[in-house]
Design a protein around this motif. Structure first.
Motif, PDB file in Angstrom:
ATOM      1  N   GLY A  75     -28.781 -12.595   1.195  1.00 14.11           N
ATOM      2  CA  GLY A  75     -29.012 -12.587   2.635  1.00 14.11           C
ATOM      3  C   GLY A  75     -29.128 -11.149   3.093  1.00 14.11           C
ATOM      4  O   GLY A  75     -28.198 -10.354   2.871  1.00 14.11           O
ATOM      5  N   ILE A  77     -29.494  -8.616   6.197  1.00 17.41           N
ATOM      6  CA  ILE A  77     -29.318  -8.578   7.648  1.00 17.41           C
ATOM      7  C   ILE A  77     -29.279  -7.128   8.125  1.00 17.41           C
ATOM      8  O   ILE A  77     -28.923  -6.223   7.362  1.00 17.41           O
ATOM      9  CB  ILE A  77     -28.026  -9.303   8.081  1.00 17.41           C
ATOM     10  N   ILE A  80     -24.172  -5.905  10.186  1.00 16.97           N
ATOM     11  CA  ILE A  80     -23.063  -6.814   9.901  1.00 16.97           C
ATOM     12  C   ILE A  80     -21.984  -6.756  10.973  1.00 16.97           C
ATOM     13  O   ILE A  80     -21.139  -7.648  11.076  1.00 16.97           O
ATOM     14  CB  ILE A  80     -22.473  -6.509   8.504  1.00 16.97           C
ATOM     15  N   PHE A  85     -24.537 -12.116  13.281  1.00 14.49           N
ATOM     16  CA  PHE A  85     -24.877 -12.275  11.872  1.00 14.49           C
ATOM     17  C   PHE A  85     -23.778 -12.899  11.016  1.00 14.49           C
ATOM     18  O   PHE A  85     -24.098 -13.665  10.096  1.00 14.49           O
ATOM     19  CB  PHE A  85     -25.358 -10.941  11.301  1.00 14.49           C
ATOM     20  N   GLU A  89     -24.665 -15.996   8.675  1.00 15.01           N
ATOM     21  CA  GLU A  89     -24.361 -16.037   7.240  1.00 15.01           C
ATOM     22  C   GLU A  89     -23.424 -17.187   6.895  1.00 15.01           C
ATOM     23  O   GLU A  89     -23.501 -17.753   5.803  1.00 15.01           O
ATOM     24  CB  GLU A  89     -23.756 -14.705   6.788  1.00 15.01           C
ATOM     25  N   GLN A  93     -23.897 -19.831   3.936  1.00 17.33           N
ATOM     26  CA  GLN A  93     -22.886 -19.994   2.894  1.00 17.33           C
ATOM     27  C   GLN A  93     -22.466 -21.444   2.713  1.00 17.33           C
ATOM     28  O   GLN A  93     -22.212 -21.900   1.593  1.00 17.33           O
ATOM     29  CB  GLN A  93     -21.669 -19.128   3.212  1.00 17.33           C
ATOM     30  N   LEU A 103     -23.674 -16.335  -2.856  1.00 19.53           N
ATOM     31  CA  LEU A 103     -24.416 -15.639  -1.807  1.00 19.53           C
ATOM     32  C   LEU A 103     -24.002 -14.171  -1.784  1.00 19.53           C
ATOM     33  O   LEU A 103     -22.816 -13.850  -1.697  1.00 19.53           O
ATOM     34  CB  LEU A 103     -24.146 -16.271  -0.441  1.00 19.53           C
ATOM     35  N   VAL A 105     -24.605 -10.673   0.393  1.00 20.57           N
ATOM     36  CA  VAL A 105     -25.081 -10.236   1.702  1.00 20.57           C
ATOM     37  C   VAL A 105     -25.307  -8.730   1.683  1.00 20.57           C
ATOM     38  O   VAL A 105     -24.428  -7.969   1.257  1.00 20.57           O
ATOM     39  CB  VAL A 105     -24.076 -10.600   2.813  1.00 20.57           C
ATOM     40  N   TYR A 106     -26.486  -8.309   2.141  1.00 14.01           N
ATOM     41  CA  TYR A 106     -26.826  -6.893   2.226  1.00 14.01           C
ATOM     42  C   TYR A 106     -26.988  -6.499   3.684  1.00 14.01           C
ATOM     43  O   TYR A 106     -27.713  -7.159   4.434  1.00 14.01           O
ATOM     44  CB  TYR A 106     -28.126  -6.599   1.468  1.00 14.01           C
ATOM     45  N   ASN A 107     -26.337  -5.425   4.070  1.00 18.48           N
ATOM     46  CA  ASN A 107     -26.465  -4.872   5.410  1.00 18.48           C
ATOM     47  C   ASN A 107     -27.374  -3.650   5.346  1.00 18.48           C
ATOM     48  O   ASN A 107     -27.126  -2.719   4.583  1.00 18.48           O
ATOM     49  CB  ASN A 107     -25.090  -4.478   5.951  1.00 18.48           C
ATOM     50  N   CYS A 118     -33.300  -3.211  -0.749  1.00 22.74           N
ATOM     51  CA  CYS A 118     -32.852  -4.587  -0.984  1.00 22.74           C
ATOM     52  C   CYS A 118     -33.966  -5.415  -1.618  1.00 22.74           C
ATOM     53  O   CYS A 118     -33.720  -6.204  -2.544  1.00 22.74           O
ATOM     54  CB  CYS A 118     -32.415  -5.228   0.326  1.00 22.74           C
ATOM     55  N   GLY A 310     -28.710 -20.312  10.240  1.00 26.84           N
ATOM     56  CA  GLY A 310     -28.384 -20.014   8.851  1.00 26.84           C
ATOM     57  C   GLY A 310     -28.450 -21.251   7.974  1.00 26.84           C
ATOM     58  O   GLY A 310     -28.976 -21.211   6.851  1.00 26.84           O
TER      59      GLY A 310
END
Length: 344
Positions: A75, A77, A80, A85, A89, A93, A103, A105-107, A118, A310
């Motif tokens: 994911g 975004i 964060i 968000f 997420e 999830q 999962l 998650v990348y900020n 990313c 989401g």
């Protein structure tokens, strides 16, 4: 049930098969949900009971190699710290966990190079699919992923689909949502309606600006450049922009902020100026994050139902991963709702 002793070693699938009195293949069928052969409910439950009793955990690395999948989604975004968000997420999830996926998650902080970094990670084959909320990426950035059969869902309405490649889009009609919010203010008697909008050229910012303009023009109200301010999506930036608007010779009687955090910052600036909300200036936000109903006065805002966003994004991704959809792009529109509270 036969006695089981594994000393300190980790239980294996073979151990589960022996204790349950079935073949190892049968254990695999039960755990992977395969329907290659009929499995009675009693056998299935017996295997699951042994799995629980032994504390058996499948080897995800071996599973990935055998099925040529990573069983991991990404994911991406932009912020964060924005309460929109985490809820978004959470919706993702819930679906990934139900499907036995992980999962990541990348900020990106809304920085183009971070977004591209990313995408490069995803291109290396470390995830099976990605759900993207990007500030700068366009359709051409996703083509290398789609060429490698990585499933992609973008939280935006992409205007130029990549040929017939399966780039799936999920979006809220930001033009209509912003127009609804501003039209509400006009119907309440406001003719000097200010706008505090995001400063970059991402589709949500542009579309909410267009919705603001459409509502004013539809009510025969001229658009005044002096009433429009650009800001980051933070309370501090909303505060700064509102202070600038309050310094105008003829200040606005209402302000539409394109996210709730900026609206909360604007409310602080109004309070500090000794003005009342909504008596002197009405305020409307966008997103309906949890804090919107907790500030004083409570914030009128546009709800996007981010957890539902989401969830649906993840469901669309798994539909694509199932391999049964035609290789053409899909677009799905999600609902919004104006939530009227005390601020307007």
């Amino acid at each position: 049930m036969p006695e089981k002793t594994f000393n300190s070693r980790r239980p294996t699938q073979a151990d589960v098969a022996r204790v349950a009195g079935v073949s190892q293949a049968m254990v695999s069928y039960v755990l992977n949900g395969k329907k290659i052969i009929p499995i009675s409910p009693e056998t299935r439950q017996r295997v699951l009971n042994v799995v629980s009793e032994l504390g058996y955990e499948p080897d995800s690395a071996a599973r990935s190699l055998s099925m040529r999948k990573t069983f991991t989604l990404a994911g991406i975004i932009p912020d964060i710290t924005n309460p929109f968000f985490p809820s978004f997420e959470r919706g993702i999830q819930k679906v990934t966990e139900a499907s036995n996926y992980h999962l990541i998650v990348y900020n990106t902080d809304g920085v183009l190079e971070n977004e591209r970094k990313c995408i490069r990670f995803v291109r290396q084959g470390r995830v099976d699919g990605v759900i993207v909320v990007a500030a700068h990426l366009d359709t051409s950035d996703f083509k290398p992923l789609l060429d490698r059969n990585v499933a992609v869902v973008v939280l935006a309405k992409m205007e130029s689909p990549v040929s017939v490649l399966p780039l799936d889009c999920l979006y809220v009609n930001d033009v209509a949502a912003a127009s609804t919010a501003v039209d509400y203010l006009v119907k309440k008697g406001h003719r000097r309606v200010a706008l505090i909008n995001g400063h970059n050229g991402a589709p949500p910012n542009l579309n909410r600006f267009h919705g603001y303009v459409a509502a004013l023009e539809g009510n025969n109200i001229p658009v005044e450049e002096a009433l429009i301010r650009a800001a980051d999506y933070t309370p501090g930036e909303g505060y700064r922009a509102m202070r600038e608007l309050l310094q105008l010779a003829e200040r606005p009687t209402a302000v539409f902020c394109t996210n709730d955090l900026m609206a909360i910052g604007a409310m602080r600036a109004i309070h500090e100026a000794g003005l009342s909300i909504p008596g002197d200036i009405a305020v409307v936000g966008f997103d309906d994050v949890q804090v919107a109903s907790m500030v004083t006065p409570t914030l009128t805002t546009v709800a996007q139902f981010q957890e539902d966003l989401g969830r649906v994004a993840a469901e669309m991704l798994f539909e694509r991963l199932g391999g049964k959809l035609p290789p053409v792009p899909r677009t799905r529109e999600m609902p919004f709702k104006l939530i009227v509270r005390e601020s307007a």
